[in-house]
Design a protein around this motif. Sequence first.
Motif, mmCIF file in Angstrom:
data_model
loop_
_atom_site.group_PDB
_atom_site.id
_atom_site.type_symbol
_atom_site.label_atom_id
_atom_site.label_comp_id
_atom_site.label_asym_id
_atom_site.label_seq_id
_atom_site.Cartn_x
_atom_site.Cartn_y
_atom_site.Cartn_z
ATOM 1 N N VAL A 94 0.834 -1.204 0.000
ATOM 2 C CA VAL A 94 0.000 0.000 0.000
ATOM 3 C C VAL A 94 0.869 1.256 0.000
ATOM 4 C CG1 VAL A 94 -1.786 1.286 1.216
ATOM 5 C CG2 VAL A 94 -1.868 -1.203 1.185
ATOM 6 N N LYS A 101 2.203 1.666 -3.544
ATOM 7 C CA LYS A 101 1.187 2.253 -4.439
ATOM 8 C C LYS A 101 0.960 3.726 -4.122
ATOM 9 C CE LYS A 101 0.069 -1.370 -6.918
ATOM 10 N NZ LYS A 101 0.368 -1.415 -8.372
ATOM 11 N N GLY A 102 0.985 4.064 -2.867
ATOM 12 C CA GLY A 102 0.787 5.452 -2.468
ATOM 13 C C GLY A 102 1.886 6.359 -2.986
ATOM 14 N N GLY A 129 1.716 6.569 -6.739
ATOM 15 C CA GLY A 129 0.573 7.395 -7.113
ATOM 16 C C GLY A 129 0.912 8.873 -7.039
ATOM 17 N N MET A 130 1.593 9.251 -5.976
ATOM 18 C CA MET A 130 2.003 10.649 -5.824
ATOM 19 C C MET A 130 2.794 11.123 -7.037
ATOM 20 S SD MET A 130 4.396 12.277 -2.830
ATOM 21 C CE MET A 130 5.806 11.233 -3.165
ATOM 22 N N PHE A 167 8.612 16.006 -3.584
ATOM 23 C CA PHE A 167 8.049 14.651 -3.620
ATOM 24 C C PHE A 167 9.021 13.658 -2.981
ATOM 25 C CE2 PHE A 167 4.646 14.672 -7.211
ATOM 26 C CZ PHE A 167 3.862 15.500 -6.434
ATOM 27 N N MET A 225 8.828 13.896 0.662
ATOM 28 C CA MET A 225 7.592 13.273 1.168
ATOM 29 C C MET A 225 7.661 11.755 1.097
ATOM 30 S SD MET A 225 4.366 15.647 0.078
ATOM 31 C CE MET A 225 4.834 16.185 -1.555
ATOM 32 N N ARG A 265 9.489 10.507 3.961
ATOM 33 C CA ARG A 265 8.650 10.573 5.160
ATOM 34 C C ARG A 265 7.710 9.372 5.231
ATOM 35 N NH1 ARG A 265 6.389 16.228 7.037
ATOM 36 N NH2 ARG A 265 8.170 17.596 6.672
ATOM 37 N N MET A 266 7.119 9.044 4.080
ATOM 38 C CA MET A 266 6.179 7.925 4.062
ATOM 39 C C MET A 266 6.854 6.615 4.399
ATOM 40 S SD MET A 266 3.717 8.680 0.814
ATOM 41 C CE MET A 266 4.244 9.842 -0.295
ATOM 42 N N ARG A 272 2.694 21.650 8.167
ATOM 43 C CA ARG A 272 3.670 22.527 7.503
ATOM 44 C C ARG A 272 2.910 23.617 6.740
ATOM 45 N NH1 ARG A 272 6.195 19.345 2.454
ATOM 46 N NH2 ARG A 272 7.219 18.114 4.045
ATOM 47 N N VAL A 274 2.500 19.678 -2.131
ATOM 48 C CA VAL A 274 2.102 18.690 -1.132
ATOM 49 C C VAL A 274 0.646 18.278 -1.365
ATOM 50 C CG1 VAL A 274 1.778 18.236 1.326
ATOM 51 C CG2 VAL A 274 3.734 19.595 0.556
ATOM 52 N N GLY A 298 0.498 15.990 -4.278
ATOM 53 C CA GLY A 298 1.090 14.711 -3.913
ATOM 54 C C GLY A 298 0.135 13.847 -3.112
ATOM 55 N N MET A 345 -1.791 10.344 -4.365
ATOM 56 C CA MET A 345 -1.737 9.074 -3.639
ATOM 57 C C MET A 345 -3.119 8.441 -3.558
ATOM 58 S SD MET A 345 -0.502 8.429 0.283
ATOM 59 C CE MET A 345 -1.708 9.530 1.021
ATOM 60 N N ARG A 373 -3.941 3.376 6.127
ATOM 61 C CA ARG A 373 -2.515 3.574 5.844
ATOM 62 C C ARG A 373 -2.271 4.850 5.057
ATOM 63 N NH1 ARG A 373 -0.753 -2.756 4.932
ATOM 64 N NH2 ARG A 373 -2.055 -3.459 6.660
ATOM 65 N N PHE A 374 -3.148 5.118 4.098
ATOM 66 C CA PHE A 374 -3.002 6.356 3.332
ATOM 67 C C PHE A 374 -3.158 7.575 4.248
ATOM 68 C CE2 PHE A 374 -3.916 5.179 -1.387
ATOM 69 C CZ PHE A 374 -2.743 4.466 -1.419
ATOM 70 N N GLU A 428 -2.540 7.771 7.387
ATOM 71 C CA GLU A 428 -1.331 7.902 8.206
ATOM 72 C C GLU A 428 -0.194 8.526 7.396
ATOM 73 O OE1 GLU A 428 2.562 6.190 9.776
ATOM 74 O OE2 GLU A 428 1.531 5.597 7.949
ATOM 75 N N MET A 429 -0.081 8.114 6.137
ATOM 76 C CA MET A 429 0.964 8.690 5.274
ATOM 77 C C MET A 429 0.686 10.153 4.969
ATOM 78 S SD MET A 429 2.215 5.799 2.578
ATOM 79 C CE MET A 429 0.681 4.972 2.167
ATOM 80 N N ARG A 486 1.804 12.208 7.746
ATOM 81 C CA ARG A 486 3.262 12.298 7.740
ATOM 82 C C ARG A 486 3.727 13.359 6.753
ATOM 83 N NH1 ARG A 486 6.735 6.971 8.185
ATOM 84 N NH2 ARG A 486 5.571 5.762 9.718
ATOM 85 N N MET A 487 3.088 13.369 5.587
ATOM 86 C CA MET A 487 3.490 14.317 4.549
ATOM 87 C C MET A 487 3.237 15.752 4.997
ATOM 88 S SD MET A 487 1.741 12.104 1.544
ATOM 89 C CE MET A 487 2.329 12.515 -0.025
ATOM 90 N N ALA A 524 3.135 16.752 8.256
ATOM 91 C CA ALA A 524 3.712 17.087 9.558
ATOM 92 C C ALA A 524 4.811 18.136 9.440
ATOM 93 C CB ALA A 524 4.269 15.821 10.212
ATOM 94 N N ILE A 525 5.046 18.819 10.517
ATOM 95 C CA ILE A 525 6.066 19.864 10.525
ATOM 96 C C ILE A 525 7.445 19.245 10.710
ATOM 97 C CG2 ILE A 525 6.945 21.823 11.851
ATOM 98 C CD1 ILE A 525 4.031 22.539 12.439
ATOM 99 N N GLY A 526 8.430 19.833 10.025
ATOM 100 C CA GLY A 526 9.830 19.468 10.226
ATOM 101 C C GLY A 526 10.298 18.249 9.491
#
Lengths: 194, 194
Positions: free
Chosen positions: A152, A155-156, A159-160, A183, A186, A189-190, B147, B153, B156, B160, B182-183, B185-186, B189-190, B192-194
């Motif tokens: 997943v 794919k995420g 996809g981005m 990107f 990111m 990060r993922m 952010r 972003v 992106g 996804m 899961r997406f 959560e990702m 993350r994308m 989030a700060i920092g």
Amino acid sequence: MSADTKDDRSQRARIVKVAARLFAERGYHAVGIAELQNAVQLGRGALYHHIRSKDDLLYDIAREYIADLNDLAVTAEHEPDPRKRICILGQHLISMIASHQAELTVCFREVQSLTDSRRAEVLALHTRYERVWKDAFISGAEQGLFRPYDPVVLKGVLGMYFYSYLWMRPDGSLGAETISERFNEMALRMLAIG
Amino acid sequence: MSADTKDDRSQRARIVKVAARLFAERGYHAVGIAELQNAVQLGRGALYHHIRSKDDLLYDIAREYIADLNDLAVTAEHEPDPRKRICILGQHLISMIASHQAELTVCFREVQSLTDSRRAEVLALHTRYERVWKDAFISGAEQGLFRPYDPVVLKGVLGMYFYSYLWMRPDGSLGAETISERFNEMALRMLAIG
DNA sequence: GGAACTGTACCGATCGGTCGGTATAGTACG
DNA sequence: CGTACTATACCGACCGATCGGTACAGTTCC
């Protein structure tokens, strides 16, 4: 006329380019041969002197550019650091989309319009390209740099990147370099742990 | 025959559904009326008794489902916490794609096949839907949770989610709930700060 | 009877692709 | 030199098939 001695190849390349743009703009099945004729300013016979069929035109476009993407990906596989490898893959992908947006649009969106055997062949190239990314994810997971491999997440992330062919504008304020940098950040990060 | 007294609506709904599946599988322009006839087991006249034109069929599909998505999005706007709002949006989006994959495939991929005015109308709905996400991103940024807003972003994250219409399989091992969790959560993350 | 529903025959337009033929440039031969 | 020949690029008429859509008559159900 001395510049036109290589007419055959340059004309064909020109036709392929125009066709890619038309197919990307309006869809393969929506574009008729008459429209293509008009766009390249050639008669019916002249056009068919350079191409074998409309389907071949689509095949050439859909095949060549995913193949190029694979070629680029192979060079990235030499990078041992999975994080750097992701960044190289991402940068190549975005820069390819930015510089050949029409062709890659056809490549991504019109695979279904190919005949069965050709579609299978092109889809195999897509799968192979995806596997390079997957390998990088797994590699990073094994080295304890990334979270455990999860389809997943793959794919995420893909996809981005892929989806950018729909909104990127070559003349826009956002350069390919800017996009791929963000990107890539990111994507990492993922993939990060925790 | 007693169960078929509401034939009009049920027949039309059935036709729309079958058309959506065909359009998703092979593309709007690649599917002829004859093929649709055959798929719904109706003669030419019977089919045209229920639909006005092929274009109308596409319009109905492309419009209804992005409109539904917007309706769902509106309910999410009441959620004050931007993080939760993102999760609600993501969950709704993925569950819609999972339950109406064919229709949303048409909705995303065949907008270009609509006539000019209709395309503009449907595209406006797409823009409006994207704005709901954008507002959530900005809201979170203002509250110091995300952010600073960055259109890259946004694209992106949406990429996804959207891209899943191409690879999700309703009968696959991955449920819509798993994917959206899961997406989401990702996505956080994308953002989030920092 | 009349409204709803359906199949068939048919419409002009357009589809992708092929046809015979022409213009031109290069080349080999006398 | 001129002439015959070949290859390439090109044109527009034309092919059968299929396109989306219409006309209309028949059937069914109230």
